[in-house]
Write a protein that holds these residues in place. Structure first.
Motif, short mmCIF file in Angstrom:
data_model
loop_
_atom_site.label_atom_id
_atom_site.label_comp_id
_atom_site.label_asym_id
_atom_site.label_seq_id
_atom_site.Cartn_x
_atom_site.Cartn_y
_atom_site.Cartn_z
N UNK A 398 23.57 -11.93 9.82
CA UNK A 398 22.69 -10.90 9.04
C UNK A 398 21.72 -11.96 8.01
N UNK A 399 22.45 -13.15 7.27
CA UNK A 399 21.54 -14.01 6.50
C UNK A 399 20.35 -14.70 7.27
N UNK A 400 20.69 -14.72 8.70
CA UNK A 400 19.74 -15.73 9.58
C UNK A 400 19.09 -15.12 10.32
N UNK A 401 19.10 -13.73 10.50
CA UNK A 401 18.36 -12.84 11.51
C UNK A 401 16.98 -12.62 11.05
N UNK A 402 16.02 -13.06 11.99
CA UNK A 402 14.65 -13.24 11.59
C UNK A 402 13.88 -11.80 11.68
N UNK A 403 12.68 -11.93 11.14
CA UNK A 403 12.01 -10.42 11.19
C UNK A 403 12.03 -9.88 12.75
N UNK A 404 11.91 -10.75 13.67
CA UNK A 404 12.10 -10.10 15.09
C UNK A 404 13.03 -9.14 15.37
N UNK A 408 16.28 -3.86 14.23
CA UNK A 408 17.09 -3.68 15.51
C UNK A 408 18.33 -3.92 15.38
N UNK A 409 18.90 -5.15 15.29
CA UNK A 409 19.98 -5.64 15.17
C UNK A 409 20.86 -5.56 14.06
N UNK A 410 20.60 -5.37 12.75
CA UNK A 410 21.18 -4.95 11.73
C UNK A 410 21.73 -3.56 11.94
N UNK A 411 20.88 -2.56 12.46
CA UNK A 411 21.35 -1.29 12.99
C UNK A 411 22.43 -1.54 13.92
N UNK A 412 22.45 -2.28 14.91
CA UNK A 412 23.55 -2.45 15.85
C UNK A 412 24.77 -3.19 15.09
N UNK A 413 24.50 -3.85 14.19
CA UNK A 413 25.74 -4.44 13.52
C UNK A 413 26.41 -3.37 12.67
N UNK A 414 25.67 -2.90 11.78
CA UNK A 414 26.22 -1.77 10.88
C UNK A 414 26.65 -0.41 11.40
N UNK A 415 25.80 0.03 12.70
CA UNK A 415 26.08 1.17 12.93
C UNK A 415 25.62 1.19 14.48
N UNK A 416 26.91 0.89 15.30
CA UNK A 416 26.40 0.79 16.78
C UNK A 416 26.20 2.01 17.45
N UNK A 417 26.58 3.22 17.09
CA UNK A 417 26.61 4.50 17.62
C UNK A 417 25.06 4.70 17.25
N UNK A 418 24.45 4.57 16.30
CA UNK A 418 22.98 4.90 15.96
C UNK A 418 22.26 3.73 16.86
N UNK A 419 22.69 2.82 16.96
CA UNK A 419 21.82 1.65 17.86
C UNK A 419 21.86 2.17 19.15
N UNK A 420 22.83 2.53 19.71
CA UNK A 420 22.83 2.99 21.21
C UNK A 420 21.92 4.20 21.34
N UNK A 421 21.92 5.09 20.18
CA UNK A 421 21.24 6.37 20.49
C UNK A 421 19.63 6.05 20.47
N UNK A 422 19.29 5.05 19.56
CA UNK A 422 17.82 4.58 19.51
C UNK A 422 17.44 3.44 20.29
N UNK A 423 18.20 3.04 21.34
CA UNK A 423 18.02 1.97 22.30
C UNK A 423 16.86 2.24 23.16
N UNK A 424 16.76 3.69 23.73
CA UNK A 424 15.79 3.70 24.48
C UNK A 424 14.02 3.61 23.99
#
Length: 454
Positions: A398-404, A408-424
């Motif tokens: 997390x401390x090193x994830x850039x704006x790009x 997107x990936x903070x959601x994936x790390x914190x809430x994988x189910x939500x990430x996969x729902x939003x993946x499309x």
């Protein structure tokens, strides 16, 4: 440039480690390039990593052990290239204790063609071989008598100490060579000429295409545009940042002062993809001085059926990772997880090293080297399974994830189910971004063309 007497140079013994795995079509060319080095004071360890090619690679290795006493052959169970190199490092560190088990006659187990090649001296000389006098068809076979974590089956040599055991020779430098590649004859001698007072001598490679249409980009040294001479790790990091190069991989492109390697106690990370990235980063970060020779002493073979997968029809998965194929359902998905998990495991190892050695932490490491590790690590979230349970540990990124990648990936790390729902939605965003990049390139091309017209 330093002046050396060639004979004086020969006093420094160089240890060579060559992993072998199913490389029968290329192995002789590789080993001939070692024998034909202008520098002769060598101790060469061949490590057969459980080849499965009906003993073809193993038998070729035995031939070279029989005809040159500088070679030994360690035959082990398959564990991957890192384990093979680590066995070689351990050998030169004197960690393997051996005992004579038997003596084998190669003439009884090899083809007549192979034996005639070994015994026909005129044939050997025509191939520019430099043989030791004790060319033989008999090999001594030794077993390991102490701890054997890498499951070594046996060790072959063509001579043995009076104690009926094999012992490693003391070396001044160590160098690694992949068994499908080869060296220019002057490679080691040129390294030794510039080895005084430095931890690493770094040379370049050239690409050799073998049945592969893919063309590679410039080498790392070409992109960095270093001139011959000494550099420090900070100079390297500054150049990586300045030229926006997010990767640094190094293992076969030079010699390493062996006392330095022993001092930092560095080995290869077992069981991962792209292990040369972590090894290179940890090696160079802890060095004080590196001598650069921007000349291609190494011929890097680009071929299909290799761990680098230059052939899209061949999906390489290491032996220890095959167990996950059923879980993923296909080899491509398994390999994607293997690669992504490797990058994350190496990131954690590098991060842990920097936490314990804060003198090596700097913005260049985080902005350059971390970037590639993190980008590839985040692909774990896109994999349909996580059998190694790595996602719960990815908060370290997390401390090193850039704006790009921030949302997107903070959601994936914190809430994988939500990430996969939003993946499309993320997928659509990626397509739009790619189109945008393509239009920008097209605009710049048209703009440049119009400037030339006017």
């Amino acid at each position: 440039m330093q002046n050396f007497n060639t004979q004086d140079l020969q006093t420094k013994k160089v240890g060579i480690v060559i992993p072998i795995y199913n490389v029968a079509p290329y192995l002789r060319e590789c080993l001939d390039s070692v024998i034909n080095q202008t520098y002769k004071n060598l101790s060469i360890v061949l490590v057969n990593d459980g080849s499965t090619d009906n003993n073809e690679s193993l038998n070729i290795a035995k031939e070279y052990v029989a005809k040159d006493s500088r070679f030994i052959l360690i035959d082990k169970e398959n564990g991957g290239q890192s384990t093979a190199r680590n066995v070689g490092i351990a050998w030169f560190n004197g960690k393997h204790e051996t005992r004579l088990d038997s003596v084998v006659d190669l003439e009884a187990s090899m083809t007549n063609t192979a034996i005639s090649l070994m015994q026909d001296k005129s044939n050997l000389e025509s191939n520019n071989y430099h043989l030791q006098r004790d060319t033989t068809t008999k090999l001594y076979v030794c077993n390991i008598t102490n701890d054997n974590p890498y499951k070594i089956n046996r060790i072959y040599a063509n001579n043995i100490q009076e104690t009926n055991a094999l012992k490693s020779q003391q070396i001044a430098y160590i160098i690694f060579l992949d068994s499908d590649d080869y060296w220019q004859p002057c490679c080691i001698e040129e390294c030794i000429k510039h080895s005084n007072g430095v931890d690493i001598v770094w040379f370049d490679w050239e690409y050799y295409y073998d049945g592969v249409n893919k063309k590679m980009n410039k080498t790392q040294l070409q992109l960095l545009d270093f001139k011959e001479g000494r550099i420090t790790p900070q100079v390297l990091l500054n150049a990586l940042l300045e030229k926006n190069l997010p990767y640094f991989a190094w293992v076969v492109l030079g010699i390493i002062d062996f006392k330095f390697l022993q001092k930092i106690n560095l080995c290869f990370y077992d069981g991962v993809y792209a292990e040369d990235h972590l090894f290179g980063a940890l090696l160079f970060l802890q060095s004080k001085s590196i001598y650069v020779i921007p000349q291609p002493f190494y011929s890097y073979r680009i071929r299909s059926n290799s761990s680098c997968d230059f052939d899209p029809n061949h999906i390489y998965i290491p032996h220890h990772f095959e167990k996950y194929c059923d879980m993923f359902g296909d080899r491509k998905a398994t390999r994607e997880y293997y690669q992504a998990s490797s990058w994350f495991l190496m990131f954690m190892a590098l991060h842990d090293f920097l936490e314990k050695n804060p003198q090596h932490k700097c913005k260049e490491v985080e902005q350059c080297i971390f970037r590639l590790y993190i980008k590839n690590s985040l692909r774990i979230i896109d994999c349909k399974n996580d059998p190694m349970q790595l996602i719960p540990r990815m908060s370290i990124l997390k401390p090193y994830i850039t704006r790009q990648y921030k949302y997107r990936y903070r959601i994936g790390i914190d809430n994988l189910k939500l990430y996969r729902f939003l993946k499309p939605l993320f997928f659509c965003s990626d397509i739009v971004r790619e189109i945008e990049r393509g239009l920008k390139k097209l605009y710049r091309k048209i703009f440049k063309s119009s400037q030339k017209v006017f």
